[in-house]
Design a protein around this motif. Sequence first.
Motif, mmCIF file in Angstrom:
data_model
loop_
_atom_site.group_PDB
_atom_site.id
_atom_site.type_symbol
_atom_site.label_atom_id
_atom_site.label_comp_id
_atom_site.label_asym_id
_atom_site.label_seq_id
_atom_site.Cartn_x
_atom_site.Cartn_y
_atom_site.Cartn_z
ATOM 1 N N SER A 217 64.491 -2.809 20.710
ATOM 2 C CA SER A 217 65.474 -2.399 19.540
ATOM 3 C C SER A 217 65.704 -0.786 19.673
ATOM 4 O O SER A 217 66.981 -0.316 20.030
ATOM 5 N N LEU A 218 64.367 -0.095 19.740
ATOM 6 C CA LEU A 218 64.497 1.183 20.049
ATOM 7 C C LEU A 218 65.000 1.509 21.522
ATOM 8 O O LEU A 218 65.640 2.721 21.805
ATOM 9 N N GLU A 219 64.565 0.656 22.249
ATOM 10 C CA GLU A 219 65.044 1.083 24.117
ATOM 11 C C GLU A 219 66.256 0.767 23.931
ATOM 12 O O GLU A 219 67.210 1.558 24.645
ATOM 13 N N VAL A 220 66.799 0.016 23.509
ATOM 14 C CA VAL A 220 68.313 -0.281 23.529
ATOM 15 C C VAL A 220 69.037 0.610 22.945
ATOM 16 O O VAL A 220 70.189 1.274 23.550
ATOM 17 N N LEU A 221 68.616 1.187 21.697
ATOM 18 C CA LEU A 221 69.332 2.183 21.265
ATOM 19 C C LEU A 221 69.174 3.424 22.090
ATOM 20 O O LEU A 221 70.194 4.313 22.050
ATOM 21 N N SER A 222 68.129 3.747 22.587
ATOM 22 C CA SER A 222 68.035 5.110 23.499
ATOM 23 C C SER A 222 68.994 4.865 24.721
ATOM 24 O O SER A 222 69.626 5.830 25.159
ATOM 25 N N PHE A 223 68.847 3.516 25.501
ATOM 26 C CA PHE A 223 69.769 3.411 26.307
ATOM 27 C C PHE A 223 71.246 3.538 26.036
ATOM 28 O O PHE A 223 72.154 4.263 26.891
ATOM 29 N N PHE A 224 71.741 3.191 25.174
ATOM 30 C CA PHE A 224 72.890 3.275 24.328
ATOM 31 C C PHE A 224 73.545 4.660 24.262
ATOM 32 O O PHE A 224 74.492 5.051 24.439
ATOM 33 N N THR A 225 72.499 5.525 23.496
ATOM 34 C CA THR A 225 72.855 6.791 23.187
ATOM 35 C C THR A 225 72.714 7.612 24.167
ATOM 36 O O THR A 225 73.322 8.450 24.371
ATOM 37 N N GLU A 226 71.891 7.411 25.354
ATOM 38 C CA GLU A 226 71.867 8.006 26.552
ATOM 39 C C GLU A 226 73.167 7.854 27.486
ATOM 40 O O GLU A 226 73.638 9.097 27.801
ATOM 41 N N HIS A 227 73.727 6.867 27.523
ATOM 42 C CA HIS A 227 74.971 6.838 28.244
ATOM 43 C C HIS A 227 76.360 7.222 27.535
ATOM 44 O O HIS A 227 77.161 6.922 28.066
ATOM 45 N N THR A 228 76.022 7.320 26.234
ATOM 46 C CA THR A 228 77.237 7.574 25.274
ATOM 47 C C THR A 228 77.350 8.924 24.611
ATOM 48 O O THR A 228 77.806 9.278 23.836
ATOM 49 N N LYS A 229 76.419 9.876 25.211
ATOM 50 C CA LYS A 229 75.954 11.106 24.524
ATOM 51 C C LYS A 229 77.161 12.070 24.713
ATOM 52 O O LYS A 229 77.430 12.945 24.141
ATOM 53 N N THR A 230 77.839 12.015 25.540
ATOM 54 C CA THR A 230 79.210 12.913 26.023
ATOM 55 C C THR A 230 80.306 11.990 25.599
ATOM 56 O O THR A 230 81.467 12.589 25.699
ATOM 57 N N SER A 231 80.320 10.905 24.987
ATOM 58 C CA SER A 231 81.615 10.261 24.271
ATOM 59 C C SER A 231 81.424 10.566 22.734
ATOM 60 O O SER A 231 80.573 10.317 22.205
ATOM 61 N N SER A 232 82.582 10.025 22.265
ATOM 62 C CA SER A 232 82.663 9.890 20.877
ATOM 63 C C SER A 232 82.694 8.509 20.454
ATOM 64 O O SER A 232 83.485 7.604 21.318
ATOM 65 N N LEU A 233 81.916 8.132 19.413
ATOM 66 C CA LEU A 233 81.744 6.751 19.092
ATOM 67 C C LEU A 233 82.832 6.645 18.006
ATOM 68 O O LEU A 233 83.078 7.416 17.358
ATOM 69 N N SER A 234 83.022 5.044 17.706
ATOM 70 C CA SER A 234 83.956 4.722 16.669
ATOM 71 C C SER A 234 83.288 5.088 15.288
ATOM 72 O O SER A 234 82.116 5.176 15.008
ATOM 73 N N PRO A 235 84.165 5.052 14.133
ATOM 74 C CA PRO A 235 83.786 5.354 12.811
ATOM 75 C C PRO A 235 82.671 4.203 12.527
ATOM 76 O O PRO A 235 81.612 4.381 11.744
ATOM 77 N N LEU A 272 70.768 11.326 20.203
ATOM 78 C CA LEU A 272 71.584 11.519 19.188
ATOM 79 C C LEU A 272 71.796 13.238 18.972
ATOM 80 O O LEU A 272 72.805 13.567 18.447
ATOM 81 N N VAL A 273 70.637 13.946 18.989
ATOM 82 C CA VAL A 273 70.821 15.529 18.841
ATOM 83 C C VAL A 273 71.706 16.011 19.734
ATOM 84 O O VAL A 273 72.640 16.909 19.554
ATOM 85 N N GLN A 274 71.748 15.584 21.019
ATOM 86 C CA GLN A 274 72.387 16.139 22.356
ATOM 87 C C GLN A 274 74.142 15.731 21.799
ATOM 88 O O GLN A 274 74.805 16.145 22.620
ATOM 89 N N ASN A 275 74.281 14.551 21.352
ATOM 90 C CA ASN A 275 75.651 14.036 21.309
ATOM 91 C C ASN A 275 76.482 14.754 20.146
ATOM 92 O O ASN A 275 76.038 14.776 19.073
ATOM 93 N N GLU A 276 77.612 15.453 20.548
ATOM 94 C CA GLU A 276 78.402 16.232 19.612
ATOM 95 C C GLU A 276 78.965 15.200 18.477
ATOM 96 O O GLU A 276 79.026 15.750 17.376
ATOM 97 N N SER A 277 79.075 14.147 18.668
ATOM 98 C CA SER A 277 79.904 13.275 17.832
ATOM 99 C C SER A 277 79.042 12.863 16.570
ATOM 100 O O SER A 277 79.556 12.288 15.677
ATOM 101 N N THR A 278 77.781 12.786 16.945
ATOM 102 C CA THR A 278 76.718 12.431 15.837
ATOM 103 C C THR A 278 76.199 13.547 15.338
ATOM 104 O O THR A 278 75.133 13.500 14.568
ATOM 105 N N SER A 279 76.605 14.852 15.405
ATOM 106 C CA SER A 279 75.834 15.911 14.749
ATOM 107 C C SER A 279 75.862 15.717 13.264
ATOM 108 O O SER A 279 75.005 16.163 12.635
ATOM 109 N N GLY A 280 77.067 15.467 12.524
ATOM 110 C CA GLY A 280 77.220 15.195 11.271
ATOM 111 C C GLY A 280 76.053 14.425 10.612
ATOM 112 O O GLY A 280 75.353 14.501 9.458
#
Length: 1718
Positions: A217-235, A272-280
Motif C-alpha cells: 500500500s505504501l509503495e503504491v501510494l509513493s508511486f502515485f504521489t511521485e507521478h502526480t506531484k506536479t498535478s492537482s488531485l480531485s477533491p 506529498l510535501v513537494q506537491n503544491e496541491s496537497t500543501s493544505g
Amino acid sequence: MDNQGKVLRVKKKVKPSSSCRSAELLGNQKSVFPTQIQKTLASSVDDNTIEDSADANLCVVFRKLNKKDPITKKKALEELIAVVNRADVEELIQILPLWSKIYKNLAFDPAHNVRDSTQVLHKMLALKCKRNVAPYLKHLVPVWLFSHFDNYTPAAITARSSFYDIFDIKFNGVLEVCLYCQLQILEQVYEYLSKPVMNLTCKGIDDSLDRGKLYASLEVLSFFTEHTKTSSLSPQSHVILRSILELKHYWNLGAQASKQVRTAWFKGINNLVQNESTSGIILDYKWKIIEVSFNGIDENETILSTAIWDLILQLQLKYNDWYNHVDLETIKIKLKCLFQSNFFNNFQVICPKMLTFYSSLMTAYFSESDWHMILEEYLTDLKSVFCCETLNSKVYDYKAIFNAYFDCWRFILNKYSDGNTKQNPTYLLELVHTTIIDPIKWLISANKKEASKIYFDATIQMILEWKNNMRVGRKEMFYKQLLKNFWESIFDLLTKQMHDTERLPDEVIELIKCLVLLNRGIVVGNSVSNQPCDITDSANEERMKQIVLQFSRCCLNKIADGKSQNCIKHIHSYMDIFAEPGFYKTMTNHSDLKLSIKIFVDLTSSLAKEFYFDMTEIIFKLLHFVNHDEEYEFIKTNLFSVQPLDMQILILENLLSNALISGKQKKILLSGPEATIFIRNITKQSLLKGSITTSAWFERLFVQDEDGNFFVEEATVDALLNDLCEPLQKETIGELNDLCGTVLSQVLPFIFNQKKLFHKTKAKMISTIFQVLMANITNNFLTECTFLKLSSCWTNVLSNENISTEETTLYCTNLVKHMLENKTLTIPMVRKCADVIMRYIMGAVKNSSKTEFGSTELNNLIVSFLSSSDLSPLLEQLYEYCLVLEVISGMVSTKKQFNYKYLLDYELDTIFQRSLLNLFIIKQLNDSDELNALKDSLSTNELNIFNSNICIELQKCMAVLSAGESVLKIKEKEHIFIKVWVKELLQQINYIMCKDCLLIKVLEEKLLQTAKSPHISHCRCLPLLVNLPRYNKYEENATIIFTEETLTYFLNEDALTAAVYFLQYELPTLSQRTITVQKMFQCAMSPSVLIKSAALRYFVIHFFKCYEVTTGDRNIETELLNLFRGISKELHAGNRMLYDVCIRECEFDIVVELVEYMRLLTAMLKNMPWSNPFKVWDDITKGEWGWVSTMLQSIEMFTKPTVALFVVNVCRMFTTFMEFINAEKKISSTSLITETIDEWESVYSQKTYLKIFQTVFALLQFQEKAAVEYFSLLFKDIQQAVMHLDFNVVYNFCKSSSCITPENVFVLLMKNFSNSNITVQRTCFYVLNELTHLYVVDDTDNLTKINSTPQLNVKCKHHIQLFEDFLMAYDPFIEQHVSQFSFKISEIDEFEIIDSQKALGYLFMWDCILDACVKSPLFVRSIYTSWLYERRFFEKFLHFLIRVMPKEVLKNHDTKFITTDIFKCVTWTEINDENLTSERYACHLYTKVLKKLPAVVRKWWNVSPSRQKAFVDKLTTNFVSPLISDEELKSIALNKDHHENMQVTVHLSTREVLAVYFIDEVRTELTLNLPSNYPLGPVRVDCSKNIGGRVSSRSIGMQLALFLTHQNGTILDGLERWKSGLDRKFEGVEECYVCYTIVHHDTCQLPKLTCKTCKKKFHGSCLRTYAQRPTLLYALLHEAFMLRRFHIAYAPCAALHSSTCVRHQSVQISPAAPNTRP
C-alpha cells in the motif's frame, strides 16, 4: 466471504490440496502481498457472463479458474495463454469484461506460479488489445500497480514491463492513467491501510501478512504521489489522502516499522510535501513529519537513509520555521553518532547533503558573529572521519568525503570574501594549517596512497582557485597571505620528511609532483602557461628543486647503503619532473655527467629485479645529454659489462629502440665483438631461465636500418639461431622448448624477408625446424599452441623463397625413414607427419611452379618422400609370411614355393606406419587445389610420370593392406596391434578409390595387369577395386557385379591361374551360387592339376551345401564328378603312388597337387556327401589311412613347409571325416555311406587313430625344432584331429608298447602343461583328461586284487603318485604367491601379478587329479585323497585357488553384490579359448573340488586358522554354496523315481530332503537339512521313524552323517548307501563288528572275513587297519560288545579272542589305510 487466515482442514498428514502435486507447487513462503485468497470467483463470474463472453471451450476454462486447486488454475491459465496467443483482437475484446472482474482474485492468489501466469496472460491481453482496455482501466490499474510489488520477482517484473509498455512515461502516459484512476488507486490503498495492525512495534510484523499489506500500500501510494506531484488531485482524492493521514497507526510506520516499510513511507511523505496541491493537507501534520524525519538522521540503512535525508532537506527548504520544534543538542548528538560511525559507510548518500544541512543549521541557530563555529566543528568532525586508521573505503567514497570537505572550505572563503563576516583573517590562516596541512601530514604518515592522491588533487584544485581569485582582484592580499602561509607550511613539512631516514613514502613523491604542477600551472582543466607566473612561483620552483635534489642525494645514499632500494623509483619520478642537464649534474655532487651515470651503473649490481627498469630508464635519460662519441664509448666500456640478465635485456632493448645512436654508428656498435658476446650471453641466459615473458626483446633484435638490413651481423644471427634450436633438438619436455619455439616463430620472418642474405642459414633452418616438427610429433615436447605457431611460420617462410635443395630434401627424407624405423607411432602421429611433409612439398612446389622446373621438382619430391624401396626386404617378408599363413590355414592354394619366417612386431609397425604415411600424403596430393592447378598445366608425358609414381606406391599400400587383412583373419590375437592400422589403411584407400580421376584409372589397369603374374599377392589386392566409383550405383550388389566383370576379364585373357587366385579371395565375401556355373567350370579347364583342383574345390564350396541338393543340380554334379575323375586319373597315372608317397623326397609341385586333391576331397565330403560315388569314398578311406602313415613317416621334417602343409591337410581331412561319421550315426543314411563307415571302423580306424597319436607324440618331442608361432599354426588343426581319437585304443596300444608306455605318455603330457603355446597346452590337457579314467581303471583292478589276495605285504603304486614330481616342481611358484595372502583384506591390493600361463598349467594338472578322484570308486578315491592330504598338496592347492581368484571377489567375499556366474563350471570350448584367465579357472576349480571332494575341503577348512576359516566360510556361503546346493537337490529330484523301496521328496526353498524306506509293512523315514555353507558345514540327519528302536535309529543316522561328513560323496550317494544297508539288513547280512556297517564306506564290500572262534564276520579293510594295533582293537571290541550289544557277559569272549580274530586271518595288513572309525 473473506476466509483470509483460515486454516484448511486436513486429515492427519494429508496435504491440503485436491491433487498429488498441488501442495508441492504452492510454495513454502507466505504471500507478503495483499490477497483475496479465499474469495471464490462465483461472486464475480456467473454462467451467463461466461456464455455471453466467449465460446463453449472458454466457458470450461473460466470455470476451472473457479477451482481452489492451484494446479487446475495454472493449467486453465496456460490454456488461456494459448487461446490469447492465436486469437484475433475482436475475439479478445469479448473476454475483457470478464477478465477485469477475475484479474484481481488471480493476481492475489497465494500460489506464486498462478500469479506469474496471471501476469503473463494480462500482459498478452494488454499488448494485443491496447486501446480497447481503456473502458476497464479503473478495475485493472489498482491491481496492476499492486502487482508491481509482488514478492515473487518474475510476477512483479512481468507486471512492471506490461504497465510501462502500455503507458509510456515519456509521453506522460503514467501520469494520465494515475489521474484517471486516482480514486480507485487511493481507495485500494486506504482499504489495506485502514485495517488495524497489531503489535506494530514487535519485530514479528516483518514476517506476517500485515507487513505485506502495509508495504504494498505504501509503495503504491509513493508511486502515485511521485507521478502526480506536479498535478492537482480531485477533491475526493484529497479526502482519501486526509483520511489516510488521520489513521492513528499510519504515523507509527515511519518510526517503528521495518526498514522496507519505512522507506516507502518516507518516499510517500516526501512526494506529498513537494506537491503544491496537497500543501493544505500536509500543513496540519507538519510537526509530526519534522519530528519523525529528524529522528532518523542517524539511520544506517542506505536506501532508507537516502529517503530520510531527501525529506529533511525538503522540509528545511519548504518551511522556514522547521527548527521551532527541533532541539539543536539532539541534532548534534545524532550527528556526532553519524560521524563516529563513518556515516555507516553511506558516504555517497550523506556527504553531498551535509553542507546544505549545516548551512540551514547555521542560519537557524547561529548569529553573524559565531556562524563559523558550526562549520569549524563540521570540518573537524569530517577530518576525523578520513584521518582514521580504521577507514578503508573505496575511491568513490573518498571522493565524496573530500568533495564535501573542500566544498565547506569554499563556502567559508566565499562567505568571507562577500564581506558578510567580521572574522579576523588570522583565524583562516590557522584553519589552513589545521584543516589542510595537518591532513596532508597524516595521510603521508598513514601510507594511504589512494586517499592521498585524491586529497592532493582536491587540495591543488582549491589552491589553484585561490591563485585565480588573487589574479582577478578578489581579496588579493588575503589570498596572497593564504598562499604564502600554505607554501611555507608545505616546505616545512617536506623538510621534515626529508630527515626521515627510515623510509620515504610514495605519497611524498606524489605531493611533490602535484606541487610542481601547481606551481607551473599545469593542472587538469586549466590551460595555463608552463612557465612560472611570477617571481613567487619562480622562487617556489627553485626551492622545490633544491628539496628534490636533497631528496635524490638522500635516496642515492640509501641505495648505496642497501637500506631502501625503492628509492630508485623516487629518483626516476624526480627525473620526470625536472628534465634539465644542470639538475642531473648536481644530483650526485659531480659536475661531470658521465660520472653521475657511472654511479647509477655501479648501483645495478646491488639492485633487486623489480628496480631494473627504473635504473635502465634513468641511465638512458642521462645518456641523452652526452654527445655521441662519449655515448658510444661509455656504452661499449660500461653497459656491455653489466651482469644481471634482466638488466642486460633492458639495456639491449633500449639500444635497439632508443634514438640515442643512429645510422652506421649504431650498426658498428651492435656488430662489434663486444656486442656479439653480449647478445649471445643474453640469449643463453634467457633460454636457461626459460621465461616466455623475456622473449619480446628478440623481435627488437632484428630491427632494420634505412637500407632494410639488420644492425647485427650474419654470424651473430647464425649463432643466435643455433642457440635457439639447440634445446629443441634435445627433445626434452620443458618450458624452455616452448620459449625457443615461440622465439623462432617470431624471428624467422625477419630473417627470411632478407631475400639476398642468409642463404646457408635459411637452408639450415628449414632442415632443422623440419626435424623439430617431426620429433615433436612423437615426443610432444612442445605445447599445441607453440607447435602451431612454429609450423605455420615454417610453412610461410618456406613458400616465400625457393630454399629447398636436393641436400635439404635428402636430409628430410632420411629423417622420416629413421623415425619410422625407430619410433612407434600412432595414427594421429602419422597424420601429423604427413601434414608436415605436405607442407614441405607444397612450399617447394609453390616456388618452383613459377619456373620451368616445376613438374620435375614435384616428381622428384614425390619419389623422395613416397619411395619405400628401403622397405623392399620387409615387404617381401610380409608377403611371404602372409602367404604361409594363408596356405597352411587353407585359405588359398598356390604354385609358388614359400618359406616361413616370422615378422617381429616392430617390423610390422614399420611397414604399416610407412604405408599409412604414404596414403595420407597421396590423399593430400590428390585433394590439393594448388597441385590440381599445377597438374592441369603439365604435359601428357609429365602427367603420366606423376600418376605412375603415385600408382607404384599406392599399389604397395594396397598390397600391405590386403596382407594385413589376411594376417588378422588367421592370427588376430597375436597381431591385434595391427588391427587399427589395417582399419585406417582401408578407410584411406576407400576414400582415394572413390575419386573418379585419371590416377584411379591408371591404378586399375596396373592392378589387373600385375594380377596375371604368378605371384598371388597381386590378386590379394583385387577385391579393393570394388570401391571404384562405377560400382557405387549397384549398392549391395556391387561385389557381385565387380566379381563377374573381373572374372570375365581374366577368362577372356585366358589367365585361368589369375582367375582362380582371384576367386580364392573374393568368394568368401559372396553368398552361395552368385557366380555362374559356366564361369566356374571354365576356370577348371586349366591343364594344371593344382589350378583345376582348386577351381573345383571352390566350385563345390560355393555351389553346394551339405544335404541340400535340388533336382536341377544332377547335371552339374555329373559334370563335376567327370572332372574329378579326370584329376584322379592324372594323379594315378605314371606309376605315381597316390596313397603311399614319400613327402620328404617329393618335389614341391607334386606335394601341393596332392594337398589340393585332399582339399577337394574334404570339400566334397563336407558339402556334397550324398552325391559322392564309390570312387570318392574309396579315395577318402584309403587316402586317409595311407596319408596318415605317410604323415607319421615324415613328421620329423615338419619344419619343411611341404611336410607341414601335408600334415595339416591330412588332419583337417580326418577331422571332417570323423565329424561326418558322428553325424551320420545319428540319422538314417544311404547304404553306400553305411558300408563306407563300417569298412572304416572295421579296417582302418584303429590303425589311423594310432598313427595320428604317434604323430602327435613325435611332434611334442620335436617341437623345439620350430618357432613357437610356426608350431602353433601347425598344431591348431592337429588338435581338432586329436579330439576325435578313440583313447581306449590308444591306451591299450601304450600298455603293449615298449616305447610309448602310459608312464611316458603321462610325463610328456605333463611337461607340456607349462608350454607357452596355448594350443599345445590345452591339447595335452584334453588328452590326459581323456586318459585319466583308463589310468583309474588300472588302479582299481590292481587295488581290488590286493584286497582280495591273502598276501599282506603287497604294495601298489597308484596313478596319483605320478603327479608328485610335478607338484613338487610347482612348490616354489605356489609358495611365492600363497605367502602374500594371509586372508587379510588389506593385502589384496598389494598382490604380485601371477603368471597366468604357469598358473593355468598348475590348475589343469589339479583338474586331472580331481577327475581321477571323481572317476574312481570310493575305496580308490579314499587312497588318492589320503595320499594328497598327507603330503599337504591339497592344503597348498586350496590356498592357491583362493589366492588366484579375482580381486573383486576377494574384496567382496562377505557380500552378494557380485554375480556367482564366475564360479560356474566351464566347458571345453571355454577351456580351449585363448582368452581363458587363471582367475576364472580357479573359481571353476573351487566349485568343482567342493562338489566332488567335499570331505577333503571340509577337513582342510575345519583345521584352518580362525581368520582363514571365516573368510572361506563367507566366500563359500555367498558364491559357491547356492550353486552346489541347487545342483545337488535338482539331481536328487531328477533321480527320485529310480529307487526301489525308497521314496524321496526335495524341498528346494528350505534345502531339505525327505527319504522314506518301506518294505512290506515296515517303514522308516530320514530327513536331511543342508546348511547355508554346504558342503563346508555338516548335513543335519534326523531319523524320525526307524526299524529296531532308538538305538538302531541313532546308529543309522550316525552312519549316514559320518558318510556325508567324512566321505567324498554326494547326498544322492549317501541315500543310496543308506538304502543299500537297509536292503542287506533285511536280506540277513551281518554287520561288521568293527565299523558297525554292512556295506564298507570305502570299498563298498560286505563283511566276508569270519572269526573261527566266535564266527563273527568282519570287513577285511577294518581288520587290516587294526592288525598292528591289538590294544586299540581290544578296546574297540570291548566297547562294542560290552556297552552296545551283549552287556558284560560277553566281555570275556571279546577279550579271549580279540587277537585271535586277527591271528586266524592270513592277510598282511597295510598301514596305509586311514583310521575311518567313526
